[in-house]
Design a protein around this motif. Structure first.
Motif, PDB file in Angstrom:
ATOM      1  N   GLY A 564      12.358   4.108 -10.483  1.00 55.02           N
ATOM      2  CA  GLY A 564      12.181   2.669 -10.298  1.00 55.02           C
ATOM      3  C   GLY A 564      11.117   2.308  -9.289  1.00 55.02           C
ATOM      4  N   ALA A 565      10.182   3.230  -9.033  1.00 57.78           N
ATOM      5  CA  ALA A 565       9.155   2.999  -8.021  1.00 57.78           C
ATOM      6  C   ALA A 565       8.281   1.801  -8.355  1.00 57.78           C
ATOM      7  N   ASP A 566       8.120   1.511  -9.658  1.00 59.69           N
ATOM      8  CA  ASP A 566       7.247   0.407 -10.057  1.00 59.69           C
ATOM      9  C   ASP A 566       7.807  -0.946  -9.634  1.00 59.69           C
ATOM     10  N   LYS A 567       9.110  -0.985  -9.284  1.00 54.30           N
ATOM     11  CA  LYS A 567       9.731  -2.238  -8.861  1.00 54.30           C
ATOM     12  C   LYS A 567       9.772  -2.382  -7.337  1.00 54.30           C
ATOM     13  N   ILE A 568       9.305  -1.372  -6.629  1.00 54.94           N
ATOM     14  CA  ILE A 568       9.338  -1.395  -5.163  1.00 54.94           C
ATOM     15  C   ILE A 568       7.981  -1.848  -4.637  1.00 54.94           C
ATOM     16  N   ASP A 569       7.991  -2.931  -3.885  1.00 55.82           N
ATOM     17  CA  ASP A 569       6.752  -3.505  -3.341  1.00 55.82           C
ATOM     18  C   ASP A 569       6.517  -2.951  -1.940  1.00 55.82           C
ATOM     19  N   THR A 570       5.510  -2.117  -1.806  1.00 53.53           N
ATOM     20  CA  THR A 570       5.177  -1.539  -0.494  1.00 53.53           C
ATOM     21  C   THR A 570       3.862  -2.097   0.044  1.00 53.53           C
ATOM     22  N   SER A 571       3.358  -3.142  -0.583  1.00 48.51           N
ATOM     23  CA  SER A 571       2.072  -3.703  -0.162  1.00 48.51           C
ATOM     24  C   SER A 571       2.239  -4.563   1.082  1.00 48.51           C
ATOM     25  N   GLY A 572       1.140  -4.817   1.741  1.00 45.24           N
ATOM     26  CA  GLY A 572       1.203  -5.661   2.928  1.00 45.24           C
ATOM     27  C   GLY A 572      -0.173  -5.983   3.464  1.00 45.24           C
ATOM     28  N   GLN A 573      -0.177  -6.879   4.433  1.00 39.59           N
ATOM     29  CA  GLN A 573      -1.416  -7.243   5.118  1.00 39.59           C
ATOM     30  C   GLN A 573      -1.141  -7.298   6.607  1.00 39.59           C
ATOM     31  N   LEU A 574      -1.919  -6.581   7.384  1.00 39.74           N
ATOM     32  CA  LEU A 574      -1.774  -6.580   8.827  1.00 39.74           C
ATOM     33  C   LEU A 574      -2.345  -7.872   9.408  1.00 39.74           C
ATOM     34  N   PRO A 575      -1.934  -8.253  10.616  1.00 41.25           N
ATOM     35  CA  PRO A 575      -2.514  -9.442  11.250  1.00 41.25           C
ATOM     36  C   PRO A 575      -4.039  -9.378  11.357  1.00 41.25           C
ATOM     37  N   SER A 576      -4.596  -8.165  11.324  1.00 39.18           N
ATOM     38  CA  SER A 576      -6.051  -8.004  11.367  1.00 39.18           C
ATOM     39  C   SER A 576      -6.720  -8.415  10.064  1.00 39.18           C
ATOM     40  N   GLY A 577      -5.915  -8.641   9.006  1.00 39.25           N
ATOM     41  CA  GLY A 577      -6.455  -8.988   7.701  1.00 39.25           C
ATOM     42  C   GLY A 577      -6.563  -7.794   6.761  1.00 39.25           C
ATOM     43  N   GLU A 578      -6.355  -6.577   7.281  1.00 35.67           N
ATOM     44  CA  GLU A 578      -6.458  -5.371   6.454  1.00 35.67           C
ATOM     45  C   GLU A 578      -5.271  -5.299   5.482  1.00 35.67           C
ATOM     46  N   GLN A 579      -5.565  -4.982   4.238  1.00 36.98           N
ATOM     47  CA  GLN A 579      -4.543  -4.954   3.195  1.00 36.98           C
ATOM     48  C   GLN A 579      -4.331  -3.530   2.681  1.00 36.98           C
ATOM     49  N   PHE A 580      -3.130  -3.283   2.164  1.00 38.66           N
ATOM     50  CA  PHE A 580      -2.799  -1.988   1.581  1.00 38.66           C
ATOM     51  C   PHE A 580      -1.735  -2.194   0.518  1.00 38.66           C
ATOM     52  N   THR A 581      -1.616  -1.240  -0.374  1.00 39.22           N
ATOM     53  CA  THR A 581      -0.594  -1.327  -1.426  1.00 39.22           C
ATOM     54  C   THR A 581       0.483  -0.253  -1.279  1.00 39.22           C
ATOM     55  N   THR A 582       0.184   0.822  -0.560  1.00 39.44           N
ATOM     56  CA  THR A 582       1.147   1.917  -0.372  1.00 39.44           C
ATOM     57  C   THR A 582       1.128   2.371   1.084  1.00 39.44           C
ATOM     58  N   TYR A 583       2.148   3.150   1.454  1.00 38.68           N
ATOM     59  CA  TYR A 583       2.159   3.696   2.810  1.00 38.68           C
ATOM     60  C   TYR A 583       0.969   4.617   3.039  1.00 38.68           C
ATOM     61  N   GLN A 584       0.552   5.357   2.007  1.00 40.08           N
ATOM     62  CA  GLN A 584      -0.593   6.252   2.163  1.00 40.08           C
ATOM     63  C   GLN A 584      -1.845   5.469   2.567  1.00 40.08           C
ATOM     64  N   GLU A 585      -2.011   4.288   1.985  1.00 37.92           N
ATOM     65  CA  GLU A 585      -3.154   3.447   2.350  1.00 37.92           C
ATOM     66  C   GLU A 585      -2.995   2.906   3.765  1.00 37.92           C
ATOM     67  N   LEU A 586      -1.760   2.544   4.145  1.00 34.90           N
ATOM     68  CA  LEU A 586      -1.521   2.096   5.521  1.00 34.90           C
ATOM     69  C   LEU A 586      -1.831   3.220   6.504  1.00 34.90           C
ATOM     70  N   LYS A 587      -1.416   4.440   6.151  1.00 36.35           N
ATOM     71  CA  LYS A 587      -1.666   5.584   7.035  1.00 36.35           C
ATOM     72  C   LYS A 587      -3.163   5.760   7.284  1.00 36.35           C
ATOM     73  N   GLU A 588      -3.961   5.537   6.245  1.00 33.09           N
ATOM     74  CA  GLU A 588      -5.416   5.634   6.385  1.00 33.09           C
ATOM     75  C   GLU A 588      -5.941   4.574   7.353  1.00 33.09           C
ATOM     76  N   ILE A 589      -5.354   3.383   7.292  1.00 32.13           N
ATOM     77  CA  ILE A 589      -5.735   2.318   8.228  1.00 32.13           C
ATOM     78  C   ILE A 589      -5.359   2.705   9.661  1.00 32.13           C
ATOM     79  N   LEU A 590      -4.165   3.269   9.816  1.00 34.77           N
ATOM     80  CA  LEU A 590      -3.688   3.637  11.150  1.00 34.77           C
ATOM     81  C   LEU A 590      -4.608   4.661  11.822  1.00 34.77           C
ATOM     82  N   VAL A 591      -5.099   5.619  11.068  1.00 36.79           N
ATOM     83  CA  VAL A 591      -5.910   6.685  11.673  1.00 36.79           C
ATOM     84  C   VAL A 591      -7.396   6.336  11.725  1.00 36.79           C
ATOM     85  N   THR A 592      -7.760   5.146  11.252  1.00 33.55           N
ATOM     86  CA  THR A 592      -9.179   4.733  11.304  1.00 33.55           C
ATOM     87  C   THR A 592      -9.323   3.477  12.158  1.00 33.55           C
TER      88      THR A 592
END
Length: 660
Positions: A564-592
């Motif tokens: 049921g992963a297709d029904k789980i919303d893991t997307s988000g936008q940080l207060p900085s305006g940076e957007q991501f759709t998965t935790y892996q994308e967020l992790k990339e933001i965190l380390v950059t």
């Protein structure tokens, strides 16, 4: 407007009190604030510097903020009424960065009250930058003696006596119990203002601690002089004959024991006086009794129980003496007294030589005692003790907790870059936690369960993460996820522990997340959006929610959810305006792009721990320098320890004069 007669609590006589509607009352409040401020100006004239808090900021706080941020229950527990001077503002320095941020992004004051103009906000920001960023001169803190924490006391007593004081416990493999008599008897130190338990300068030496320490010292010395522990005594004086300890050995013991207990050379007069009280003993038994008395007096003295009390120095700013430097270094890395090699280097004055000082730090990091950096510093920083409550199955809970501990120890031992805390292809797990790493568990060495043992505590093994892309780094370890159940707890933990942004207490009327009504099929996240729609809540949730919901594919036990992963919303936008759709994308933001923010938090936490105090505004230049060094050179955990240990606040102090 209605008029009612009231008795004024201050003036006593009857007076006419108008009854106003809310709009008029708010207008009256504004007038009253202006009147109060005018009264302040009418008081004896004080000339404030143009860029001071009193001249530039306080009038704006009175006008826009004081209504909510004062009184018995100030909003967000922030009381501006107690900040009356520039010195008060300096004491609350950590408040201003957050306040400026909220003013600039329009989150505060709330939309339904009077708000400052852009020019006024700029005025506050320029004051903040001038006072706390651009014109701050680095300096050390004023010296404050502090008592050994229970953890440091246990380690120090063990090193001094040569053995641990333990309770005899028959321990099954399915249980884990505290064996240290010291840790069982001494009360746990509350965290100081720094958030760490070694920050004890404000903790009193209570009668409970005194009485328990007295008992522990009696028990320790009784064991030290017992035939069963002859090796501990002989480590100080050499072989002891059947007839007992000699006069010469008594003298040797006093000299060696006292200098180790005080963590510096002992005064000759003290040695002579203590030896004189033993010298006339009539028998071997009497010698031992007198020795116990003298050694107990030392171990109950402020010179042993407190750090820094015996430091040489005169009033004013100065470098700490060589023995104080050795003591600071040893308790920072090992939570223990300096060993013989470090004391030797200190006595020769060699710690002032950078190469030798650095080599000692590296030697201590290579020593098994450095695990205390993990078991004391990292556990407190990351709240890892919460993993203890994840499961009643002790071996399983130990497996979950030991995983991040072993991983962080690896980061220090192997001198790994600091951001590998967030993203790493190395992990640690055992047979009990391997279910979270199904595609990499075949790397584990074969495990044979002993006969008759149903479940046992098994050590972790280092594993390369080749086929488990959903893991890697601390944040997706099952124990960390399981101790933070749900998106709010996970988001708050990431925000405070990883990004270093403390949050105020939630509003008292926060309420529960609404359930779906008849016919509704809203997801948890959609229902949560309705719940957190209040502006007072959104200020924090705009930061919390993107982080927390990014981990929604991990359930409450820390397992990765595929169904049921297709029904789980893991997307988000940080207060900085940076957007991501998965935790892996967020992790990339965190380390950059968020890299420097994480580095700053790690530096601040380690500096607070090393200095055993909350950081002050004058520590900022030092923090900035260390962060820049680590950021530019992809700094490692050993680089961090070296830079903190070489920093100005670590190596210098200010000693107050008697009249100050």
């Amino acid at each position: 407007m209605n008029v009612s007669t009231k008795t004024h609590p201050m003036f006593g006589s009857s007076w006419n009190m108008p009854t106003l509607d809310l709009h008029r009352l708010q207008s009256l409040n504004s007038v009253l604030r202006a009147v109060m401020f005018s009264m302040t100006l009418a008081m004896p004239f004080v000339c404030y510097a143009e860029d001071s808090y009193e001249a530039k900021v306080q009038p704006l706080l009175i006008q826009y903020c004081i209504d909510c941020h004062s009184g018995d229950e100030p909003s967000a527990k922030l009381d501006f009424s107690v900040i009356k001077t520039q010195q008060d503002a300096n004491t609350h320095f950590e408040t201003w960065g957050r306040a400026v941020e909220l003013l600039k992004n329009g989150s505060m004051p709330p939309e339904d009250v009077e708000r400052p103009t852009p020019l006024e906000i700029k005025k506050i920001e320029s004051w903040y930058r001038s006072q706390f960023i651009e014109n701050v001169e680095a300096r050390p803190a004023t010296f404050r003696p502090r008592r050994l924490s229970a953890y440091e006391y246990r380690n120090t007593l063990r090193s001094l006596l040569g053995f641990d004081l333990e309770v005899n416990i028959i321990e099954a493999e399915q249980t884990i119990a505290e064996k240290s008599l010291v840790m069982k008897l001494l009360p746990l130190d509350p965290p100081g203002k720094s958030g760490f338990r070694n920050d004890t300068s404000g903790n009193p030496l209570t009668t409970v601690i005194w009485d328990q320490s007295s008992y522990l010292i009696d028990a320790g010395l009784e064991k030290f002089f017992s035939p069963a522990q002859r090796g501990a005594l002989e480590a100080y004086v050499g072989p002891v004959s059947e007839s007992g300890i000699t006069t010469g050995q008594v003298e040797t013991l006093l000299g060696a024991f006292l200098s180790r207990a005080y963590r510096r050379p002992v005064e000759e007069t003290e040695l002579e006086n203590r030896f004189a009280r033993i010298e006339g003993a009539a028998s071997q038994a009497d010698i031992v009794v007198r020795l116990k008395t003298e050694l107990k007096a030392v171990l109950m003295s402020p010179g042993f129980l407190y750090r820094g009390l015996l430091m040489d120095g005169t009033p004013g700013r100065q470098s700490v003496d060589r023995y104080e430097l050795a003591e600071r270094l040893s308790y920072f890395i090992g939570s223990d007294m300096p060993d013989a090699e470090l004391i030797s280097k200190a006595s020769l004055g060699e710690l002032s030589q950078r190469d030798i000082y650095r080599s000692e730090i590296v030697r201590m990091l290579d020593d098994p005692k450095s695990r205390n950096l993990t078991e004391d510093f990292a556990v407190q920083w990351l709240s890892l003790d919460e993993i203890d409550h994840v499961s009643d199955n002790v071996p399983y809970a130990v497996a979950l907790k030991s995983q991040p501990l072993d991983f962080i120890k690896y980061l220090f031992d192997e001198d790994r870059p600091i951001l590998e805390l967030i993203d790493s292809d190395v992990s640690y797990f055992n047979q009990l936690s391997s279910k979270f790493y199904l595609n990499d568990r075949q790397q584990l060495a074969k495990y044979r369960k002993p006969k008759g043992i149903e479940v046992e505590i098994v050590p972790n093994q280092q594993v390369a993460l080749k086929n488990t892309p959903e893991r890697g780094g601390l944040l997706t370890m099952p124990g960390v996820l399981a101790m933070n159940k749900g998106p709010v707890l996970r988001g708050v933990w990431m925000l405070e522990r990883i990004l270093g942004e403390p949050l105020p207490e939630p509003p008292p009327d926060v309420g529960q997340i609404p359930q779906n009504r008849n016919g509704q099929e809203l997801t948890f996240r959609e229902r949560f959006e309705l719940h957190r729609n209040k502006s007072a809540c959104a200020v924090c949730h705009d930061k919390i929610d993107p982080l927390g919901f990014s981990l929604e594919r991990y359930d409450k036990n820390g397992s990765f959810v595929s169904k049921g992963a297709d029904k789980i919303d893991t997307s988000g936008q940080l207060p900085s305006g940076e957007q991501f759709t998965t935790y892996q994308e967020l992790k990339e933001i965190l380390v950059t792009s968020q890299r420097e923010k994480i580095l700053r938090n790690v530096v601040q936490k380690m500096m607070s721990y090393a200095l055993c105090r909350k950081l002050e505004y004058f520590d900022r230049p030092t923090v900035d320098n260390i962060v820049n060094e680590l950021h530019q050179n992809n700094g490692t955990y050993r680089d961090l320890v070296l830079l903190v240990a070489e920093s100005l606040p670590f190596r210098e102090t200010i000693i107050k004069g008697e009249s100050e």
